[in-house]
Every structure is written in structure tokens, then in C-alpha cells.
Design a protein around this motif. Structure first.
Motif, short mmCIF file in Angstrom:
data_model
loop_
_atom_site.label_atom_id
_atom_site.label_comp_id
_atom_site.label_asym_id
_atom_site.label_seq_id
_atom_site.Cartn_x
_atom_site.Cartn_y
_atom_site.Cartn_z
N SER A 29 12.52 -3.34 5.98
CA SER A 29 11.45 -3.81 5.09
C SER A 29 11.05 -2.75 4.06
N VAL A 30 10.50 -3.25 2.96
CA VAL A 30 9.88 -2.44 1.91
C VAL A 30 8.46 -2.94 1.70
N VAL A 31 7.51 -2.01 1.58
CA VAL A 31 6.11 -2.34 1.38
C VAL A 31 5.64 -1.71 0.07
N VAL A 32 4.89 -2.48 -0.72
CA VAL A 32 4.32 -1.99 -1.97
C VAL A 32 2.81 -2.24 -1.92
N LEU A 33 2.04 -1.18 -2.18
CA LEU A 33 0.58 -1.26 -2.11
C LEU A 33 -0.04 -0.68 -3.37
N GLN A 34 -1.12 -1.28 -3.82
CA GLN A 34 -1.93 -0.67 -4.86
C GLN A 34 -2.92 0.30 -4.21
N TYR A 35 -3.12 1.43 -4.87
CA TYR A 35 -4.17 2.37 -4.46
C TYR A 35 -4.92 2.80 -5.70
N THR A 36 -5.90 3.65 -5.54
CA THR A 36 -6.84 3.90 -6.64
C THR A 36 -6.17 4.49 -7.88
N ASP A 37 -5.08 5.28 -7.70
CA ASP A 37 -4.44 5.93 -8.85
C ASP A 37 -3.12 5.30 -9.24
N GLY A 38 -2.76 4.16 -8.64
CA GLY A 38 -1.51 3.55 -9.02
C GLY A 38 -0.95 2.63 -7.97
N VAL A 39 0.39 2.69 -7.82
CA VAL A 39 1.12 1.83 -6.89
C VAL A 39 2.04 2.71 -6.06
#
Length: 284
Positions: A29-39
Motif C-alpha cells: 500500500s501507499v498512503v498520502v496525507l495532507q499536513y500543515t506544511d504540505g503533503v
């Protein structure tokens, strides 16, 4: 004369979709998350040579799961599209939305063609904006459809279970350490509800960091910096340490690629980002 074997179009498409889904599910699997300074992109990938996450253009990155040789061809095509459009028009005209549309047309054509098998790949195209609300994340399944995602997304393996876990725990304003910790926790869960231990050597991590002064926002997180982030409980990484590690964060092909930092409109010589030397047959 024997009667030709007939399969209804609906059944043929269902069989092709099932074939592609099974191939994608075998990949890690691959996971992509947004966080405060980007992705942030987090993939379970013990290989150091075959990347599942790569830079496409200044603010755009690409992640994929499935057959490596198939999604690598798509990645290279995306880099060529972005370079040509940026050279012909303007660098700001290269967007994740436009790239996702190109990928959707390619995947859709291949999926509907009876002359070849469907691609066993699922893609994510992400672009970091000047503010969190401007970030864009698109998921492209094997059939060429486009899904506009927000906050978090997972593909490959047990993606449904991982996505459900992320939806319950992801929130806006997470730090990089918090987002990375959540991503690793989601990847560590197996189908039976148990948990595995994933080390830094088993992970491929990269970010699109809007705070970077360079025009190129893509950065790989490797070595000591990755190990330190995995040990943190959510505290912000010291800025000095982040800058010290930034010099070794990318692969040589990505850091020395044709697109220099701060390139101007119409700057030529932007080569494809580091195509790997070997192609693996098993799904990644």
C-alpha cells in the motif's frame, strides 16, 4: 461451422476490472496525507532502487502501486508532458488537474481496448498549493476514472481498511511527525486486525513541502531524519536539522535533474526525473 464464442460487453468489462483489481491488491500500500506544511507520501517499499513515489514537476508528485514497469512508463510520460507544457507555455500552467486528465485518458483507453490487457496500476497525483486549502490530490484507478480526494487517501493492498482507519484519525493541522506516525500506523495493520512493525528501512517517504524556498517542493526523507521523525510523538522537527538533511533528501537524479531551482519561463533542458535502471515484474 461452429458458433463463435460470445461474451457480453458488460461481462468483458467486469472481467477486465476484476483482473486489474487483483493485480493492484497484491502490491504494498501507499498512503498520502495532507499536513500543515504540505503533503506527505508514505509507501511500504523495501527496495532502494525501485521508487513508488517520484517528482513530476515543481509542485507535483506521483505515487503508484501495482506493476512497476507499467506505472514507470506512465510516470515518464507524465514528466514529458509536464516539461513540454512548461517549456511551451509557462511553468504555472503545469497542474495536477491537467496531468490527472492525461493519465485518465491513457488508462481509460487501455482499459477499454480489447487488444491488450488493462494496466494493473492505481495512481495518485498530488500538487501542493500556497495554502492547505489549495492542495490537490487525485486518485486514478485502473479504469481511468478520477477521484478528487481530501485529507488522506490509500491505494493498493488492503486500501479499504487503511482508508477507513485514516478517515477516523486524520485531522487538519497535523505536523509532519504526526502525519507520518498516523501513516505508519495505518500501514502496519493487517487484514486480520493485527499489527506489524515497520522500520525506516521498509518505508519510502517523501513530501511536497510548501515552506521550501526552492521552486521545486519535492523532498525525500531518508536516513537519520526519517528515523528521528518515526521516534517523535508529534513535536516539530528543528529547522536546522531539517535544512541539514535537505541536501541528501533526494535521489541524485532528482536533485541533479534538468529542472533547476527557480527556473524561469521557457527554460529548456528539463530531463525526466531518474528513471530506475531495472524493472521489476512483481507488483510493488
Amino acid at each position: 461451422m461452429s458458433t463463435p464464442f460470445y461474451v457480453s460487453p458488460q461481462q468483458a468489462m467486469a472481467d477486465r476490472a476484476e483482473y486489474a483489481r487483483k493485480g493492484i491488491a497484491r502490491g504494498r500500500s501507499v498512503v498520502v496525507l495532507q499536513y500543515t506544511d504540505g503533503v506527505v507520501f508514505v509507501a511500504e517499499n523495501p527496495s532502494r532502487a525501485l521508487h513508488k513515489v517520484s517528482e513530476i514537476y515543481d509542485r507535483i508528485a506521483f505515487a503508484a502501486v501495482g506493476k512497476y514497469n507499467e506505472f514507470e512508463n506512465l510516470r515518464i510520460g507524465g514528466v514529458r508532458y509536464a516539461d513540454l507544457r512548461g517549456y511551451t507555455y509557462d511553468r504555472e500552467d503545469v497542474t495536477a488537474r491537467g496531468l490527472a486528465n492525461v493519465y485518465a485518458q491513457t488508462l481509460g483507453t487501455i482499459f477499454s481496448s480489447a487488444a491488450e490487457k488493462p494496466y494493473e496500476v492505481e495512481l495518485i497525483v498530488a500538487e501542493v498549493g500556497s495554502a492547505p486549502e489549495d492542495d490537490q490530490i487525485y486518485r486514478l484507478p485502473h479504469d481511468g476514472s478520477i477521484v478528487d480526494e481530501h485529507g488522506s487517501v490509500a491505494v493498493g493492498g488492503n486500501a479499504d481498511q487503511i482508508s477507513s482507519y485514516l478517515d477516523q484519525r486524520h485531522r487538519d493541522g497535523m505536523t509532519l511527525a504526526e502525519a507520518l506516525k498516523l501513516a505508519v500506523e495505518s500501514l502496519s495493520r493487517d487484514n486480520n486486525g493485527g499489527e506489524r512493525t515497520l522500520t525506516a528501512e521498509q518505508l519510502e517517504v517523501a513530501t511536497l513541502d510548501r515552506t521550501r524556498p526552492q521552486q521545486r517542493k519535492f523532498k525525500r526523507i531518508l536516513g537519520r531524519q526519517l528515523s528521528r521523525l518515526l521516534e517523535e510523538t508529534g513535536a516539530e522537527e528543528p529547522a536546522a536539522d531539517a535544512e541539514a538533511d535537505a541536501g541528501t533528501s533526494g535521489t541524485p537524479a532528482e536533485d541533479a535533474g534538468g529542472k533547476g531551482a527557480g527556473g524561469a519561463k521557457g527554460s529548456g533542458g528539463k530531463g525526466a526525473k531518474g528513471k530506475d535502471d531495472t524493472e521489476g515484474e512483481p507488483p510493488l
